[in-house]
Scaffold this motif. Structure first.
Motif, PDB file in Angstrom:
ATOM      1  N   ASN A   1       0.948  -1.233  -0.062  1.00  9.88           N
ATOM      2  CA  ASN A   1       0.027  -0.115   0.084  1.00  9.88           C
ATOM      3  C   ASN A   1       0.918   1.234   0.100  1.00  9.88           C
ATOM      4  O   ASN A   1       0.390   2.106  -0.868  1.00  9.88           O
ATOM      5  CB  ASN A   1      -0.907   0.057   1.220  1.00  9.88           C
ATOM      6  N   ARG A   2       1.888   1.253   0.952  1.00  7.55           N
ATOM      7  CA  ARG A   2       2.726   2.612   0.817  1.00  7.55           C
ATOM      8  C   ARG A   2       3.278   2.930  -0.219  1.00  7.55           C
ATOM      9  O   ARG A   2       3.689   3.967  -0.886  1.00  7.55           O
ATOM     10  CB  ARG A   2       3.605   2.247   2.055  1.00  7.55           C
TER      11      ARG A   2
ATOM     12  N   LYS B   1      10.165   9.483   1.930  1.00  9.74           N
ATOM     13  CA  LYS B   1       9.458   8.888   3.034  1.00  9.74           C
ATOM     14  C   LYS B   1       8.626   7.613   3.076  1.00  9.74           C
ATOM     15  O   LYS B   1       8.908   6.713   3.782  1.00  9.74           O
ATOM     16  CB  LYS B   1       8.904  10.008   3.879  1.00  9.74           C
ATOM     17  N   TYR B   2       7.549   7.593   2.217  1.00 10.65           N
ATOM     18  CA  TYR B   2       6.775   6.547   2.041  1.00 10.65           C
ATOM     19  C   TYR B   2       7.488   5.559   1.537  1.00 10.65           C
ATOM     20  O   TYR B   2       7.233   4.317   1.740  1.00 10.65           O
ATOM     21  CB  TYR B   2       5.602   7.078   1.178  1.00 10.65           C
ATOM     22  N   GLN B   3       8.550   5.661   0.534  1.00 11.52           N
ATOM     23  CA  GLN B   3       9.315   4.460   0.005  1.00 11.52           C
ATOM     24  C   GLN B   3      10.082   3.718   1.066  1.00 11.52           C
ATOM     25  O   GLN B   3      10.153   2.655   1.044  1.00 11.52           O
ATOM     26  CB  GLN B   3       9.785   4.959  -1.279  1.00 11.52           C
TER      27      GLN B   3
ATOM     28  N   GLN C   1       4.367   8.042  12.426  1.00 11.60           N
ATOM     29  CA  GLN C   1       4.217   9.492  13.154  1.00 11.60           C
ATOM     30  C   GLN C   1       4.946  10.475  12.438  1.00 11.60           C
ATOM     31  O   GLN C   1       4.230  11.347  12.091  1.00 11.60           O
ATOM     32  CB  GLN C   1       4.621   9.329  14.560  1.00 11.60           C
ATOM     33  N   GLU C   2       6.268  10.148  11.877  1.00 12.77           N
ATOM     34  CA  GLU C   2       6.682  11.222  11.116  1.00 12.77           C
ATOM     35  C   GLU C   2       5.989  11.589   9.833  1.00 12.77           C
ATOM     36  O   GLU C   2       6.025  12.590   9.450  1.00 12.77           O
ATOM     37  CB  GLU C   2       8.272  10.844  10.736  1.00 12.77           C
ATOM     38  N   LEU C   3       5.564  10.497   9.138  1.00  8.53           N
ATOM     39  CA  LEU C   3       4.791  10.574   8.094  1.00  8.53           C
ATOM     40  C   LEU C   3       3.597  11.566   8.214  1.00  8.53           C
ATOM     41  O   LEU C   3       3.266  12.367   7.457  1.00  8.53           O
ATOM     42  CB  LEU C   3       4.426   9.518   7.397  1.00  8.53           C
TER      43      LEU C   3
END
Length: 349
Positions: free
Chosen positions: A259-260, A283-285, A328-330
């Motif tokens: 999903n990410r 960041k998502y990767q 959380q950072e995302l």
């Protein structure tokens, strides 16, 4: 239909998204992987002594595809096998590729043939001489299957794929009204919606991929905390860590990773509007990679038993706590993007 397996899948595609991507590519929809927009976390509490489940999906898949892109996913659920086969033949004659969900127990080329009942999907692309032509993008295979074998495989009653009472499930994708262009507002609307879910602000009823209401559910970071606590509680009783338990854990963690990855393809459509999305994509990767790491650990835990399995699950539990911080950072970075967008609107006025 002159359809062939796609040359190479993208990171994050599973058997279902591979089928949808193949149809969209065949129907000349560019950037076909950008249609997946949900990127949340939902934890469903176990019923009695069952297993808590984790999912990135919070709305029905057909709503996700319709949202912004105008792609229609028609889902057929039937119990009459004769009517199912006749309808599928009719669709194929009309030139419509059909996504079918089936039990790999009856598929000779599959590694689980005659070993396990497990739901999988592939694409039917033709019918002639009592043989169905299919593409299995997951195996990068194009072959044929006879009618009786297909009927047997379509029966999902021994898998957990479908809702109670439904035997056969198949799908058709209609992209004739598809919207190719994604606007700046679309990008921010999607980021805001996912952010609402991740901050547990989602006020609508949570559903499964297939639109069924979900009870006893948590969303967002709270959902991940509940899942981590659930695993920690299970670690106290080694008998709970059955083959089924670690297999479902692998499925859930793998879906989170996929999903990410998939969500980054949607975000790529907004870089021309906001360069900060490049960093968000990175960041998502990275988070997708971390989810992939723990899903592989869950896969390996299926091949050990007893204390070794318990130790492996303990490592997964530990890794998930670091992933909790990354998620959380995302959330914080997504919030900054929304605030930046809101400030821009205020300045315009």
């Amino acid at each position: 239909m002159n359809m062939q397996p796609r040359p190479e899948p993208k990171d994050g595609e599973d058997c279902f998204t591979l089928c949808v991507s193949s149809i969209l590519a065949y129907q000349n929809v560019s950037e076909f992987c950008s249609v997946w927009k949900q990127c949340g976390i939902v934890y469903t509490e176990p019923k009695e002594e069952g297993q808590g489940r984790l999912s990135p999906i919070y709305m029905a898949t057909e709503n996700d595809l319709q949202w912004i892109h105008g792609i229609k996913l028609q889902i057929y659920r039937k119990n009459d096998k004769t009517a199912v086969i006749q309808h599928i033949k009719q669709l194929l004659i009309q030139g419509e590729p059909v996504i079918v969900w089936l039990d790999v127990f009856d598929m000779k080329y599959n590694s689980l043939y005659q070993l396990r009942h497990f739901a999988h999907c592939l694409l039917l692309v033709g019918y002639a001489d009592e043989q169905f032509e299919f593409i299995d993008e997951f195996y990068h295979l194009k072959d044929t299957i006879d009618e009786q074998t297909l009927i047997n495989a379509l029966d999902l009653r021994q898998t957990e794929m479908i809702e109670e009472g439904t035997h056969y499930v198949y799908n058709v994708v209609d992209s004739t009204q598809a919207t190719i262009e994604v606007t700046e507002k679309d990008i921010h609307d999607v980021i805001q919606m996912n952010l609402n879910v991740m901050q547990s602000k989602y006020s609508h009823m949570i559903t499964t991929d297939h639109g069924q209401p979900v009870s006893n559910a948590y969303t967002g970071l709270q959902a991940l905390e509940q899942y981590i606590d659930h695993i920690h509680n299970c670690l106290s009783d080694i008998t709970v860590l059955t083959d089924e338990y670690v297999e479902q854990m692998y499925q859930d963690l793998s879906r989170m990773s996929n999903n990410r990855y998939l969500f980054t393809y949607f975000l790529e459509q907004g870089i021309s509007y906001d360069l900060s999305l490049k960093q968000l994509i990175e960041k998502y990767q990275y988070v997708a990679q971390r989810w992939k790491l723990v899903s592989n650990m869950a896969l390996k835990s299926q091949y050990v038993e007893g204390e070794k399995r318990q130790q492996m699950v303990e490592r997964i539990w530990s890794k998930l706590q670091s992933i909790r911080q990354l998620e959380q950072e995302l959330v914080e970075y997504n919030q900054l993007i929304i605030e930046k967008k809101d400030q821009k609107i205020e300045m315009e006025y």
